[in-house]
Every structure is written in structure tokens, then in C-alpha cells.
Scaffold this active site. Structure first.
Site, mmCIF file in Angstrom:
data_model
loop_
_atom_site.group_PDB
_atom_site.id
_atom_site.type_symbol
_atom_site.label_atom_id
_atom_site.label_comp_id
_atom_site.label_asym_id
_atom_site.label_seq_id
_atom_site.Cartn_x
_atom_site.Cartn_y
_atom_site.Cartn_z
ATOM 1 C CB SER A 1 7.739 -29.556 10.637
ATOM 2 O OG SER A 1 7.394 -28.494 11.509
ATOM 3 C CB SER B 1 8.803 -25.714 11.411
ATOM 4 O OG SER B 1 9.584 -26.876 11.488
ATOM 5 C CE LYS C 1 3.970 -27.518 12.155
ATOM 6 N NZ LYS C 1 5.290 -26.974 12.523
HETATM 7 N N1 GLN Z 1 13.612 -28.678 10.296
HETATM 8 C C1 GLN Z 1 13.792 -28.485 11.706
HETATM 9 C C2 GLN Z 1 13.847 -29.811 12.406
HETATM 10 O O1 GLN Z 1 13.692 -30.779 11.768
HETATM 11 C C3 GLN Z 1 12.772 -27.574 12.223
HETATM 12 C C4 GLN Z 1 11.674 -28.147 13.025
HETATM 13 C C5 GLN Z 1 10.702 -27.139 13.513
HETATM 14 O O2 GLN Z 1 10.939 -25.927 13.459
HETATM 15 N N2 GLN Z 1 9.630 -27.627 14.069
HETATM 16 O O3 GLN Z 1 14.070 -29.890 13.558
#
Ligand code: GLN
Length: 502
Positions: free
Chosen positions: A157, A181, A82
Site C-alpha cells: 500500500s 506494504s 505515509k
Molecule cells: N498488500 C497487503 C494487503 O493488501 C499489505 C498491506 C499492508 O502491508 N498494509 O493487505
């Protein structure tokens, strides 16, 4: 076997073929890179592709193998990172204009571990800006596309890693999980994604979003691959003050045990009363219920548990996370990291430069969270918002500890919906944030959690999530492997053609 057909194999299978000399690391890495180059225009899963770097590692692995040198078990299996994980000498953007062009000056500890395992790193995957989002739509470089359907987001994400693994661009990848994410993209793309126990994997060299919640973890196509990858990246790290003293071991073995288990008698699984019905798509609930029924049929004891604090977990997450975000993002000031924009008119002072830089380089979601977090931490509001959220966090931990006194693991749907369409939630923030309601409690509590593909709803994959007590990552993999073994392959094999049919 043609080069392309290799790409549908799991990392465990590929490693066995490499060890047996049936394939070479160079051929496998080249086939991976060829597929990435062919598919990335459509999927936008990669922001950086490292042909030369990956092939150099592969070549050395083949040479060492030919010379009879001892190699780590997965040497030569390509991987993607990532784009918030620092790999020395390569571009890392975090999906943001702020870091566009920035070159990482050192390796994250997880990257050191990947290099020690001799895995060729084929590139860096797309993500929501600074990991803030649930669809990759906040990436400054455009969203990734879910290989299950061109109009669908791969979740976020870490949608880039999930799309790359689901679309057979790479056998496995690393993600980061602050509120889901890794797991929610896993559910949306039919991949396996795990968030280890907090502290199990070093955060050193991983660009921080919310430090008390962030954890790096594996994205894979099978539970065994995810378990093997977590073992590779897990280590005690003196450079991360929250690193646990002992690395995780026995995870792959636990996954193998779970896959073989026929009779599940003695296994107690909790099903959360508060995570059912309202807010969940009927197709998601149907897959979840079918999974529960099949586990029960195989002998597992299903216990309905109540976790009342879960109702407030998402609200607590959306206060604690931005509070930490607001402080972590302060380092992007046009001086220390990343890009600088000077004002075109008026005086150039440190303040006007910072304002211009942060105004131009951050996207709206990042700005929103910085503002929200700063407000929640401001004097006069601190106790009302941040203090209350911390109390909810304690309640979530307590509720889960009580649950684990009654059951071995807890299972839930990973996400309330299947992959949604581009644009369908980007204007409705509440709907976007609510997509995290099932995943965030694990980050608040620091426990291990993972998503495993369990079935289809209207032709799209649905994941089931497994929660285990802190430090019981092996148990989580075992239960996930039991679920995987009881599920047909339709939800984890994206119906796209890869090479010639075997
Ligand atoms: N969707 C979550 C957020 O927007 C998760 C983000 C993550 O795990 N980096 O915060």
C-alpha cells in the site's frame, strides 16, 4: 553542485554535507519541495505538501547550526510520511474519503521522534485506502505512478512513499507494513524498505489496519539510510502496550559493517524451498538466483530450508488481517472520526446515518475486508476460520524458529513479480493477494524483514528480501548491506534525469 543534484544523494551523504556547512537545510528543503511540486502531477506520490512547515524547521536548524548549537546527526534532511501517520495540525486521509479533511489532533510517537531528530516533514504520501492493497489503486485520490514507467504501479500500500523516494522527490520516507506494504513497493521501485521487529517502533498515532501485524518502518535509497531512519523512529513507548522495552541501536553500524565485509565466510543463509519456481516470474527468479550465487561465491554458506507452513501463510494472513480490520474500522462511524453522510430520504437515525456514511465513504476493498473479517469472526465460523488461521500463525512462527536454529538469516525474492501495469490485477483479487505471499510470513511471525534492490528484470527492479530472527534487526541490516555491496547500482538508480547532469 546544483540544488537539484543534491536530491540524488543519500540521507547519510546529505547529513554530512549539512554538518560540514556545504549546504543549508533551507536550500535542501526548498530543492526537495520544488521537485515535489514539479513531479507530483505525474507521480501523484503526495496527498499533502507542507512548504511552510518544512521550511520553518529547516530555517531553525540552519539558525541553530550557525549559533554553534549541538544538533542531532541528521538534522535538516527532509522526510515524507505515509498518510496514515498522525502529524499534529495537518491533514491525514489514509487514502480514504472517510478522512478527507480530517486534521490530526496530535503527533504519533514516530512523528515526535522525527521532530526530535529535526527532520523537516515535507508532506504526506499516497497509499491504498487504509493501507489495504498492493498497488495504490484503492486510494480514493487516484493511484501513484511508478517513476520506472508511467503505466506501472509502484506497489502498495505504501506506493506513494516508494515512488517519492525512487523518483528523487525526497531522500527518505516512512511507510507502514502490515503484510508487505513497505517491502513490496520497495521491490517494485528499486528502493530499500524495512519492517522492524514487531514492537520496535511505536504504533501510537498510526491509524491501525491490523494491530497485531502493523509496523512502521523506513523507506530509503540505501541500506544505511534505512538503518539510520529506523534508529531515529525506534523508541520504547508507554503509549503502545506492545512497545518493546529497548529501542533498536547499532543498526547503522551494522549496515556499515555489512557494506565493508569482503569475505562472507561464517555467514549461513537459508533459501526457502517453498518460495521458488511456481508463482514467480522467471526474471525475478533469475535475479534471486544470481544474488544467491554471488553470496555463495563471496563465502556465505547457502542452506536450503523447508518452511512448510508458508504455503498456508497467505490464507492465514487474509483471515487474521480482515478480522482485525473489521474491528479497527468500526471507529469510522460518522460520529467519532472523519466524515458523516446523512441519508437523503427516510428517517435519520444513528443506524441509517452510519450505514450511509460507511456505504459512501469506504471504497470496495475496505468494505470487502470488513465483511470478510466480520464473517470470519462470527459465532459458528470463528473456530473454523479465525481459529485455524491462528494455528497457522503459530506454525509459521515455529517453522521460522527452527530455520533460525540452522541459519543466521533467510533470503527470498521480495515479491513474485516486478511492477505490474495499472488495471492488470485490480479485477483479479487472487492475483493481487498472491503478490503478498513472500512478505506476509514476517508479519505473522513478528520478525524483522526488509527488501533490498538486487537487479533488473526486463529493465525493472527486483528486490531480495532478508528475514532475521526477532530483535535481530541489526543482523538484517548487515546482511542487506552485504547484498547491496555486491550488486551494481542499476536496480536502485531510477533512470530519470534530476537537474543538470553532474
Ligand atoms: N498488500 C497487503 C494487503 O493488501 C499489505 C498491506 C499492508 O502491508 N498494509 O493487505
Amino acid at each position: 553542485m546544483t540544488a537539484e543534484n543534491m536530491l540524488t544523494l543519500s540521507a547519510v551523504e546529505l547529513a554530512a554535507k549539512l554538518r560540514a556547512g556545504e549546504i543549508t537545510a533551507v536550500d535542501l528543503t526548498q530543492a526537495t519541495l520544488d521537485r515535489i511540486h514539479a513531479e507530483n502531477e505525474r507521480l501523484n506520490a503526495f496527498l499533502f505538501i507542507d512548504d511552510a512547515g518544512a521550511l520553518a524547521v529547516a530555517k531553525q536548524v540552519d539558525a541553530d547550526r550557525a549559533a554553534g548549537k549541538e544538533l542531532p546527526p541528521f538534522a535538516g534532511v527532509p522526510i515524507a510520511l505515509k498518510d496514515n501517520i498522525c502529524e499534529h495540525g495537518t491533514p491525514v486521509t489514509c487514502g480514504s474519503k472517510m478522512l478527507d479533511g480530517w486534521i490530526a489532533p496530535y503527533d504519533a510517537t514516530v512523528v515526535k521522534n522525527i521532530k526530535a531528530a529535526r527532520l523537516p516533514i515535507v508532506g504526506h504520501t499516497n497509499m491504498d485506502e487504509f493501507a489495504m492493497g498492493s498497488s495504490t489503486e484503492t486510494s480514493a485520490f487516484g493511484p501513484s505512478v511508478n517513476p520506472w514507467g508511467d503505466g506501472l504501479t509502484p506497489g502498495g500500500s505504501g506506493g506513494g512513499s516508494a515512488a517519492a523516494v525512487a523518483g528523487y522527490l525526497v531522500p527518505w520516507a516512512l511507510g507502514s507494513d502490515t503484510g508487505g506494504s513497505i517491502r513490496q513497493p520497495g521491490s517494485f521501485t528499486g528502493t530499500v524498505g524495512a519492517k522492524p521487529t514487531y514492537g520496535n517502533v511505536s504504533r501510537y498515532g498510526v491509524v491501525a489496519m491490523a494491530s497485531s501485524l502493523d509496523q512502521v518502518g523506513p523507506v530509503a535509497r540505501t541500506v544505511a539510510d534505512a538503518a539510520a531512519l529506523q534508529e531515529i523512529i525506534s523508541s520504547h513507548d508507554p503509549l503502545d502496550s506492545t512497545s518493546l522495552p529497548e529501542p533498536a541501536t547499532g543498526l547503522l553500524e551494522a549496515a556499515d559493517d555489512g557494506a565493508k565485509a569482503k569475505d562472507l565466510a561464517g555467514l549461513r543463509l537459508g533459501v526457502v524451498k517453498e518460495l521458488a519456481g511456481e508463482g514467480f516470474e522467471p526474471g525475478v527468479s533469475a535475479v534471486f538466483e544470481a544474488t544467491v550465487a554471488s553470496l555463495k561465491e563471496r563465502g556465505a554458506k547457502i542452506v536450503e530450508i523447508s518452511l512448510p507452513s508458508f504455503e498456508y501463510a497467505i490464507a492465514a494472513y487474509y483471515l487474521i488481517m480482515p478480522a482485525e480490520v473489521s474491528s479497527n474500522m468500526a471507529r469510522f462511524d460518522g460520529v467519532r472520526y472523519g466524515n458523516r453522510v446523512e441519508p437523503e430520504t427516510g428517517p435519520v437515525t444513528a443506524e441509517t446515518m452510519m450505514k450511509e456514511t460507511r456505504g459512501k465513504m469506504f471504497g470496495p476493498e475496505v468494505k470487502r475486508r470488513i465483511i470478510l473479517g466480520t464473517y470470519a469472526l462470527s459465532s459458528g465460523h470463528y473456530d473454523q476460520f479465525y481459529g485455524s488461521a491462528l494455528r497457522v500463525r503459530t506454525l509459521v512462527q515455529r517453522d521460522l524458529a527452527e530455520a533460525f536454529a540452522q541459519v543466521d538469516a533467510v533470503i527470498t525474492p521480495t515479491a513474485p513479480t516486478t511492477a505490474f501495469k495499472f488495471g492488470s490485477k485490480s479485477d483479479d483479487l487472487m492475483a493481487m493477494y498472491m503478490n503478498d505471499m513472500t512478505t506476509t510470513p514476517a508479519n505473522l511471525a513478528g520478525i524483522p524483514a526488509m527488501s533490498v534492490p538486487a537487479g533488473l528484470s526486463d529493465g525493472l527492479p527486483v528486490g531480495v528480501q532478508v528475514f532475521a530472527p526477532a530483535h535481530e534487526d541489526a543482523r538484517m541490516y548487515k546482511v542487506a548491506a552485504m547484498i547491496e555491496a555486491g550488486t551494481d547500482t542499476s536496480a536502485r538508480e531510477c533512470p530519470i534525469t534530476v537537474g543538470e547532469e553532474a
